[in-house]
Design a protein around this motif. Structure first.
Motif: not given
Length: 202
Positions: A83-98, A144-146
């Motif tokens: 599980i990758c813990v992020v602050e916001s939905i924008k962070d999910v999109l950024a990580i998915e784009n990698t 923890l991807a904060l």
């Protein structure tokens, strides 16, 4: 900015409330919609209303979704043990784009910030703890991807304390000198972390 039409004025005022949109840009967008086919404006307004009324938050990870469970959590191709813990939905999109991460996510909906009146109870931390500590949980690692800020570090520390009793690996994303960056222009804290968390050259 006084306009000849109160209807246009009202539309500009509302458009200018969006982040990054000033009055001039708002006016340009409103006039574009006014000069476009009526059908295009109707489609835009309908899409916004549908989004606002029907988009849900995933019951498992708190990401946005059209269903009760989002397409990432419901996918059989994702690694359920991470599980990758992020602050916001924008962070999910950024990580998915990698395209480098194939696990699941957990969206906190913010970070702990006493100055802004945001405490642990305002975030989805309890849902994360419950998710990890369930007896049938497959989770073996929480990343923890904060953001590397004081608030981000405070949130990470709080979560680590809450997960201390769980038999899982707790990691954080690497912090260091960016690709293409020059050492002399890197701030001291980042450079110090890079030295301390150095890896083997290969």
């Amino acid at each position: 900015m006084q306009l000849p039409s109160k209807l246009i004025q009202d539309a500009v005022e509302e458009m200018a409330k969006l982040p990054g949109i000033g009055k001039k840009t708002a006016l340009r967008l409103v006039l574009h919609l006014l000069n476009s086919d009526k059908e295009q404006t109707t489609m835009l307004s309908n899409a916004l209303v549908q989004m606002r009324e029907n988009v849900k938050y995933c019951k498992k990870c708190h990401n946005v979704s059209d269903e009760e469970i989002c397409n990432i959590c419901s996918s059989n191709n994702r690694d359920k043990s991470t599980i990758c813990v992020v602050e916001s939905i924008k962070d999910v999109l950024a990580i998915e784009n990698t395209a480098h991460y194939r696990g699941e996510y957990h969206v906190l909906g913010g970070i702990i910030s006493p100055l802004e009146g945001i405490g642990p109870s305002d975030l989805s931390i309890d849902l994360l703890i419950e998710r990890v500590s369930q007896h049938d949980s497959e989770v073996k690692e929480v990343i923890l991807a904060l953001s590397p800020t004081m608030e981000g570090d405070t949130t990470a520390f709080y979560i680590s304390k809450k997960l201390k009793s769980c038999d899982i690996k707790l990691s954080t994303i690497a912090r260091g000198v960016p690709i293409g960056g020059e050492i002399e222009y890197t701030d001291e804290v980042t450079l110090g972390r890079s030295i301390m968390t150095r890896t083997l050259f290969s």
